[in-house]
Motif scaffolding. Structure first.
Motif, PDB file in Angstrom:
ATOM      1  N   PRO A 280       0.823  -1.225   0.000  1.00 28.01           N
ATOM      2  CA  PRO A 280       0.000   0.000   0.000  1.00 28.01           C
ATOM      3  C   PRO A 280       0.846   1.261   0.000  1.00 28.01           C
ATOM      4  O   PRO A 280       1.978   1.266   0.495  1.00 28.01           O
ATOM      5  CB  PRO A 280      -0.812  -0.125   1.295  1.00 28.01           C
ATOM      6  CG  PRO A 280      -0.016  -1.033   2.159  1.00 28.01           C
ATOM      7  CD  PRO A 280       0.661  -1.998   1.240  1.00 28.01           C
ATOM      8  N   GLN A 281       0.279   2.306  -0.541  1.00 30.59           N
ATOM      9  CA  GLN A 281       0.921   3.615  -0.539  1.00 30.59           C
ATOM     10  C   GLN A 281       0.086   4.554   0.308  1.00 30.59           C
ATOM     11  O   GLN A 281      -1.128   4.657   0.130  1.00 30.59           O
ATOM     12  CB  GLN A 281       1.050   4.162  -1.963  1.00 30.59           C
ATOM     13  CG  GLN A 281       1.665   5.554  -2.021  1.00 30.59           C
ATOM     14  CD  GLN A 281       1.922   6.017  -3.439  1.00 30.59           C
ATOM     15  OE1 GLN A 281       2.332   5.237  -4.288  1.00 30.59           O
ATOM     16  NE2 GLN A 281       1.659   7.303  -3.691  1.00 30.59           N
ATOM     17  N   ILE A 282       0.733   5.223   1.245  1.00 34.29           N
ATOM     18  CA  ILE A 282       0.048   6.139   2.157  1.00 34.29           C
ATOM     19  C   ILE A 282       0.558   7.552   1.894  1.00 34.29           C
ATOM     20  O   ILE A 282       1.769   7.802   1.939  1.00 34.29           O
ATOM     21  CB  ILE A 282       0.274   5.753   3.623  1.00 34.29           C
ATOM     22  CG1 ILE A 282      -0.254   4.330   3.883  1.00 34.29           C
ATOM     23  CG2 ILE A 282      -0.407   6.744   4.560  1.00 34.29           C
ATOM     24  CD1 ILE A 282       0.046   3.815   5.268  1.00 34.29           C
ATOM     25  N   ASP A 283      -0.373   8.464   1.613  1.00 35.13           N
ATOM     26  CA  ASP A 283      -0.011   9.845   1.296  1.00 35.13           C
ATOM     27  C   ASP A 283      -0.683  10.781   2.295  1.00 35.13           C
ATOM     28  O   ASP A 283      -1.828  10.547   2.721  1.00 35.13           O
ATOM     29  CB  ASP A 283      -0.482  10.219  -0.111  1.00 35.13           C
ATOM     30  CG  ASP A 283       0.155   9.356  -1.179  1.00 35.13           C
ATOM     31  OD1 ASP A 283       1.341   9.034  -1.054  1.00 35.13           O
ATOM     32  OD2 ASP A 283      -0.561   8.973  -2.131  1.00 35.13           O
ATOM     33  N   LEU A 284       0.026  11.816   2.664  1.00 31.31           N
ATOM     34  CA  LEU A 284      -0.549  12.932   3.402  1.00 31.31           C
ATOM     35  C   LEU A 284      -1.028  13.945   2.377  1.00 31.31           C
ATOM     36  O   LEU A 284      -0.254  14.403   1.536  1.00 31.31           O
ATOM     37  CB  LEU A 284       0.483  13.556   4.329  1.00 31.31           C
ATOM     38  CG  LEU A 284       0.078  14.863   5.023  1.00 31.31           C
ATOM     39  CD1 LEU A 284      -1.095  14.614   5.979  1.00 31.31           C
ATOM     40  CD2 LEU A 284       1.265  15.469   5.764  1.00 31.31           C
ATOM     41  N   VAL A 285      -2.327  14.265   2.442  1.00 30.28           N
ATOM     42  CA  VAL A 285      -2.883  15.192   1.459  1.00 30.28           C
ATOM     43  C   VAL A 285      -3.453  16.404   2.188  1.00 30.28           C
ATOM     44  O   VAL A 285      -3.957  16.308   3.312  1.00 30.28           O
ATOM     45  CB  VAL A 285      -3.978  14.522   0.603  1.00 30.28           C
ATOM     46  CG1 VAL A 285      -3.386  13.422  -0.256  1.00 30.28           C
ATOM     47  CG2 VAL A 285      -5.102  13.973   1.475  1.00 30.28           C
ATOM     48  N   ALA A 286      -3.375  17.543   1.562  1.00 33.85           N
ATOM     49  CA  ALA A 286      -3.917  18.779   2.123  1.00 33.85           C
ATOM     50  C   ALA A 286      -4.247  19.717   0.973  1.00 33.85           C
ATOM     51  O   ALA A 286      -3.659  19.632  -0.115  1.00 33.85           O
ATOM     52  CB  ALA A 286      -2.917  19.425   3.081  1.00 33.85           C
ATOM     53  N   GLY A 287      -5.213  20.614   1.232  1.00 33.11           N
ATOM     54  CA  GLY A 287      -5.586  21.548   0.183  1.00 33.11           C
ATOM     55  C   GLY A 287      -6.254  22.790   0.748  1.00 33.11           C
ATOM     56  O   GLY A 287      -6.797  22.784   1.854  1.00 33.11           O
ATOM     57  N   TYR A 288      -6.197  23.823  -0.021  1.00 28.66           N
ATOM     58  CA  TYR A 288      -6.837  25.076   0.356  1.00 28.66           C
ATOM     59  C   TYR A 288      -7.447  25.676  -0.900  1.00 28.66           C
ATOM     60  O   TYR A 288      -6.792  25.717  -1.968  1.00 28.66           O
ATOM     61  CB  TYR A 288      -5.831  26.041   0.962  1.00 28.66           C
ATOM     62  CG  TYR A 288      -6.428  27.397   1.291  1.00 28.66           C
ATOM     63  CD1 TYR A 288      -7.216  27.573   2.432  1.00 28.66           C
ATOM     64  CD2 TYR A 288      -6.216  28.480   0.454  1.00 28.66           C
ATOM     65  CE1 TYR A 288      -7.777  28.809   2.718  1.00 28.66           C
ATOM     66  CE2 TYR A 288      -6.764  29.718   0.737  1.00 28.66           C
ATOM     67  CZ  TYR A 288      -7.544  29.875   1.875  1.00 28.66           C
ATOM     68  OH  TYR A 288      -8.107  31.099   2.160  1.00 28.66           O
TER      69      TYR A 288
END
Length: 435
Positions: A280-288
């Motif tokens: 599995p690939q785990i990503d930290l995502v964020a947006g504005y």
């Protein structure tokens, strides 16, 4: 490998006085390495490999993207309402606009150690690029060195033919004088003239070969083709090379072999990289996101804006893709096996080339000793035969044969020295010691 270092110092050192017009082998090598286009191309490719070796390219750093848009509309409105609740609304040329501004970030926290595998892969690719440049430089040094000594060989042959022509000229003068005073035959005079012309033709052909070799050498150094230069007219050999040291050095230092080993490592890393994609690939995502609107119509919201910030974790895994990932991993393992076989094949070819070249090297060294003795005897025979010819004891045919033997003996000696030198250069190149 102290012996090799000392040998290489002698190999690249100026052989005679440091005259300005004298081109030493060391100077020629420096000019070639600096100017040769193939070396410049290799170094540029090495720079590309160095640029590729970065944390961002391996996937360690986050990716941030920004978006912005602004939309303008011009519209018309014609509305009527039931029961006369309100007067009809009729407008034209209504200007409205809206805009959006946003940023999104994704940062991979875990991908089955694929990032670390890619980092190692780019590092090995950079090492491979350096070795390929080193191999190109060594090949160029070997070619420059061999051509340099070929020029010496050609010049020695020119001098050898000149000495033969001098003997033919002396014989021609003597035969002519004897014929004119009635002590010699016309046949001897004409034979001497024919032999002189033959030797002169040989000299002209050899001088042409010498000139063409120098033109090719200038092209190799990326110089003016007709640029003239002088070199020391001797072929010096290094102390006797030892086969055991050459083999040991070749297996540990030959840049082509090391490049093949690096390619094998890269193939192994390719397999690991594909295997990491099964996890599995785990990503930290964020947006504005920021949006605004301006409505020119006479109802609803006239102006407004909103902003949103979001963040979270995203996990993805390949559950089934038609066995394509499995197929790619199998092919990568096969490529790694092929790379391993190529390494062993290259080792075998390298050791075989060493053995063959060393046989040539030893035979040439033995021939040098033999031809040196033959040449010494041939020179003595020339002096004896010419003295006998002057007093009428020896015939023109006997003098001609002795002369031919002397020229041939020196030619064989020159060729033996050149063969030993080229074999010596090739042995040092194969052992990875030219640099």
């Amino acid at each position: 490998m102290k012996l090799f270092r000392l040998a290489l110092i002698a190999f690249l050192s100026p052989i005679a006085a440091q005259a300005q017009h004298l081109l030493t082998l060391e100077d020629a090598i420096q000019q070639g390495i600096t100017k040769q286009y193939s070396i410049q191309i290799s170094r540029q490719r090495e720079r590309i490999a160095a640029n590729e070796n970065s944390l961002g390219n391996a996937g360690f750093l986050p990716t941030i993207t920004g978006t912005a848009n602004k939309n303008y509309t011009i519209s018309g409105i014609d509305q009527s309402f039931f029961g006369g609740l309100r007067p009809p609304l009729v407008q034209s040329g209504v200007n409205s606009n809206s805009g959006n501004l946003g940023m999104a970030m994704a940062w991979t926290l875990y991908d089955g150690k694929g990032m670390f595998v890619l980092r190692d892969r780019y590092k090995e690719l950079q090492n491979l690029g350096a070795k390929q440049t080193e191999s190109s430089i060594e090949n160029l040094i070997a070619l420059i060195s061999s051509t340099y000594y070929d020029i010496i060989r050609q010049n020695l042959r020119v001098n050898n033919f000149k000495k033969g022509l001098e003997i033919s000229n002396d014989r021609l003068k003597l035969a002519k004088d004897r014929f004119e005073v009635g002590q010699g035959s016309k046949v001897d005079y004409y034979s001497a003239q024919v032999d002189y012309n033959e030797d002169k033709a040989l000299l002209i052909a050899q001088e042409q070969s010498y000139t063409n070799t120098k033109i090719g050498f200038n092209a190799l150094l990326v110089k003016d083709f007709k640029a003239d230069f002088q070199i020391v007219n001797t072929i010096d050999l290094l102390p006797k090379l030892k086969m055991s040291e050459l083999k040991m050095s070749a297996l540990s230092q030959n840049p082509t072999l090391i490049g093949a080993i690096l390619s094998k490592k890269i193939s192994d890393l390719d397999t690991k990289n594909l295997q990491s994609q099964q996890k599995p690939q785990i990503d930290l995502v964020a947006g504005y996101a920021l949006s605004n609107v301006a409505n020119g119509a006479g109802f609803g919201v006239e102006k407004g804006s909103s902003d949103v910030f979001n963040y979270g974790l995203r996990a993805t895994i390949n559950i089934f893709d038609g066995y394509n990932q499995k197929r790619r991993i199998q092919n990568a393992k096969i490529n790694a096996e092929i790379a391993a076989l190529q390494v062993e094949d290259l080792k075998n070819a390298l050791l075989s080339a060493l053995e063959k070249t060393y046989v040539t090297y030893e035979n040439s060294m033995n021939l040098i000793q033999l031809e040196t003795e033959n040449y010494t005897i041939a020179k003595q025979n020339i002096d004896i035969a010419f003295d006998r010819f002057k007093v009428g004891i020896a015939t023109s045919y006997e003098l001609r044969e002795v002369q031919r033997n002397a020229v041939a003996a020196e030619t064989r000696l020159i060729e033996a020295k050149y063969a030993a030198k080229t074999a010596e250069i090739e042995l040092i190149r194969l052992s990875g010691n030219l640099l």
